[in-house]
Design a protein around this motif. Structure first.
Motif, short mmCIF file in Angstrom:
data_model
loop_
_atom_site.label_atom_id
_atom_site.label_comp_id
_atom_site.label_asym_id
_atom_site.label_seq_id
_atom_site.Cartn_x
_atom_site.Cartn_y
_atom_site.Cartn_z
N PHE A 68 -1.12 -6.93 -4.71
CA PHE A 68 -2.28 -6.36 -5.40
C PHE A 68 -1.98 -4.95 -5.91
CE2 PHE A 68 -5.00 -9.60 -3.29
CZ PHE A 68 -5.70 -10.00 -4.41
N CYS A 105 0.92 -3.74 -6.78
CA CYS A 105 1.80 -3.88 -7.94
C CYS A 105 1.04 -4.36 -9.17
CB CYS A 105 2.94 -4.85 -7.62
SG CYS A 105 4.11 -4.23 -6.39
N LEU A 106 0.09 -5.27 -8.96
CA LEU A 106 -0.75 -5.72 -10.08
C LEU A 106 -1.55 -4.56 -10.66
CD1 LEU A 106 -2.20 -9.18 -8.94
CD2 LEU A 106 -0.78 -8.73 -10.95
N THR A 155 -5.13 0.92 -7.30
CA THR A 155 -5.13 -0.54 -7.40
C THR A 155 -6.37 -1.05 -8.11
OG1 THR A 155 -3.87 -0.66 -5.33
CG2 THR A 155 -5.00 -2.67 -6.06
N LEU A 183 -6.38 -2.80 -11.76
CA LEU A 183 -6.82 -4.20 -11.90
C LEU A 183 -7.86 -4.35 -13.00
CD1 LEU A 183 -7.19 -5.32 -8.15
CD2 LEU A 183 -5.38 -5.97 -9.76
N LEU A 205 -6.60 -5.64 -16.39
CA LEU A 205 -5.95 -6.94 -16.49
C LEU A 205 -6.90 -8.03 -16.98
CD1 LEU A 205 -3.96 -7.01 -13.11
CD2 LEU A 205 -2.99 -6.70 -15.39
N LYS A 240 -9.96 -9.61 -14.64
CA LYS A 240 -10.07 -8.44 -13.78
C LYS A 240 -11.12 -8.61 -12.68
CE LYS A 240 -13.02 -6.28 -17.30
NZ LYS A 240 -13.11 -5.18 -18.28
N PHE A 279 -9.58 -10.78 -9.87
CA PHE A 279 -8.60 -10.02 -9.09
C PHE A 279 -9.29 -8.98 -8.20
CE2 PHE A 279 -5.31 -11.11 -12.45
CZ PHE A 279 -4.57 -11.91 -11.61
#
Length: 492
Positions: free
Chosen positions: A279, A281-282, A346, A350, A353, A356, A359
């Motif tokens: 998470f 890294c995302l 984080t 997110l 993305l 989103k 996530f």
């Protein structure tokens, strides 16, 4: 509008307070925290000297917690440092949320606010424990973010920023990571050099004042002889190659493990730490691939710099913990400083993305689940009163009669405290002493005998038990076991 934000923030903070209050009532983690007990003894019975107000010299903020503790003690007989920790944790979360709302948007604010309610397992106990200032200091990276967000490059603002960073480092050496973002400011903002130099001068001025105070004020530890480069008596091992091997191990081991579990949990799944890292890294990828690449770029760079520099410094520090067994909130206490900032990065990342909401919802659900786990696990229990005696002996060992007075008037178990004193002073006198060095052994035995006579104790048996405990093979520092028989023969 402002009133509504205050009310929303207060509601989120209040929910977090309920979680921490319930955990504190159930487990009372302060009763198994030696440094907290030692500080509480000073709050109860200590004077107003510098040595009685500050804990370790690299933790200038403990002066504030000590003074607040004495103020709280005027109104309650309950453990005053618990109340202080609870209040400071509350304030830290409140201002983190206010700053997040200022520099982002309502969606990020609510997501981060929900995260703060349970946070990560290692952070919940520190809301009622005063030890190390790691968790309490987690507000400082957010304050620096806000100062950068203001985008003011005038002389006054840069000077104040330098003063702020200097006082932050003085408060806790954790905050040394704030220096790196400050140093790169001229590289990301043109025409800043002149005012930035004034900011550097103000920072240096505060640091010089800190140095003068540290060098000239009595903070204790004369017996242990802490030097300027050591923290809690431990030194960085710059010449050891293993120190630098940790730079890559730290991410998947201590950092990730500190985020997802605490010791003895029956719910540990090894994959949890990799899910958490995934998470994070995302979130970083979300920033890197967002459509408006320039928007908030300076904030993202500063956040990443603070996280990376903190984790790298931890990796090469003498406090690095990496074991086959997962640690507990004490082993991983340093990461409570940086966890809120990592969660913020984080969640914010997110939001850039696709999918989103999915996530973010999964990440928050995962965090809440981990937070709930902490309520199913009793904290590791040890002889905290004895360990507190060890702490006090290290700090006031050069003044045995003063140390005795503190223990006699303490509300804690005097017998256990005295065992800890025996353990502590023995480890000081005989650390790195070989039984084959007859002259040094004779000198140290004589010193210990004189010290014991000056201590004027009624609990001689307990003191001797502490001396024996110092030679336990599992105790650090490891003492030459042959010395124990010599000490027993010469000191009744």
């Amino acid at each position: 509008m402002k009133r509504r934000i205050i009310l929303q923030t207060s509601a989120l903070v209040f929910l977090g307070c309920i979680v921490r209050f319930i955990y504190g009532i159930i487990y009372q983690p302060w009763t198994v925290a030696p440094d907290h007990i030692a500080m509480e003894i000073l709050v109860e019975n200590g004077g107003w000297s510098y040595a009685h107000l500050i804990h370790y010299p690299h933790e200038g903020g403990t002066i504030i917690t000590s003074i607040l503790g004495r103020f709280v003690a005027l109104f309650t007989s309950f453990n005053s440092l618990v109340v202080v920790a609870f209040i400071l944790d509350l304030l830290s979360r409140f201002f983190q949320l206010i700053i997040v709302r200022k520099i982002t948007n309502p969606t990020i604010f609510w997501a981060f606010g929900i995260w703060t309610i349970f946070a990560v397992p290692i952070m919940i106990p520190w809301a009622t424990v005063n030890f190390g200032l790691h968790a309490i200091s987690d507000i400082f990276p957010f304050l620096l973010l806000y100062m950068v967000y203001l985008k003011r490059d005038d002389k006054k603002h840069l000077i104040l920023m330098g003063v702020f960073i200097g006082l932050s480092v003085w408060f806790s050496y954790n905050n040394v990571i704030l220096l790196l973002p400050f140093f790169i400011l001229p590289l990301v903002r043109k025409g800043l050099w002149k005012n930035w130099m004034l900011g550097c001068a103000s920072f240096i001025g505060v640091m010089l004042l800190h140095y003068l105070v540290r060098m000239n004020f009595d903070y204790g530890f004369e017996l242990t002889k802490l030097d300027l480069g050591s923290i809690r008596g431990a030194d960085f091992q710059w010449s050891d190659p293993e120190t630098y091997h940790r730079l890559y191990k730290v991410w998947t081991n201590p950092l990730a493990e500190s985020a997802v579990v605490i010791q003895n949990t029956p719910y540990v799944l090894f994959a949890f730490k990799y899910i958490w890292l995934g998470f994070v890294c995302l979130g970083i990828l979300g920033f890197l691939f967002r459509k408006k690449i320039v928007e908030n770029a300076s904030h993202f760079l500063i956040e990443i710099l603070m996280v990376v520099s903190f984790v790298m410094l931890y990796a090469i520090s003498p406090f690095y913990y990496d074991n086959d067994n997962f640690g507990n909130q004490v082993n991983y206490r340093h990461f409570s400083y940086i966890m809120p900032l990592i969660a913020f990065i984080t969640i914010w990342g997110l939001s850039f993305l696709p999918f989103k909401r999915i996530f973010t919802t999964i990440f928050l659900g995962f965090s809440i689940y981990l937070g709930i786990i902490v309520f199913t696990i009793e904290p590791s229990n040890g002889n905290a009163d004895m360990a507190a005696g060890w702490v006090l002996s290290k700090k006031f060992g050069a003044h045995p009669q003063e140390l005795q007075t503190l223990i006699v008037h303490s509300s804690y178990d005097q017998s256990e405290l005295i065992k800890g004193v025996g353990w502590g002073v023995t480890s000081v006198f005989f650390g790195q002493v070989s039984s084959s060095d007859t002259a040094l052994v004779n000198e140290r035995v004589t010193e210990l005998k004189h010290w014991k006579d000056d201590f004027l104790i009624d609990h001689e048996m307990e003191f001797n038990e502490g001396v024996e405990f110092a030679f336990d093979p599992y105790i650090t520092p490891a003492l030459d076991p042959a010395l124990l028989a010599i000490i027993k023969a010469r000191i009744p």
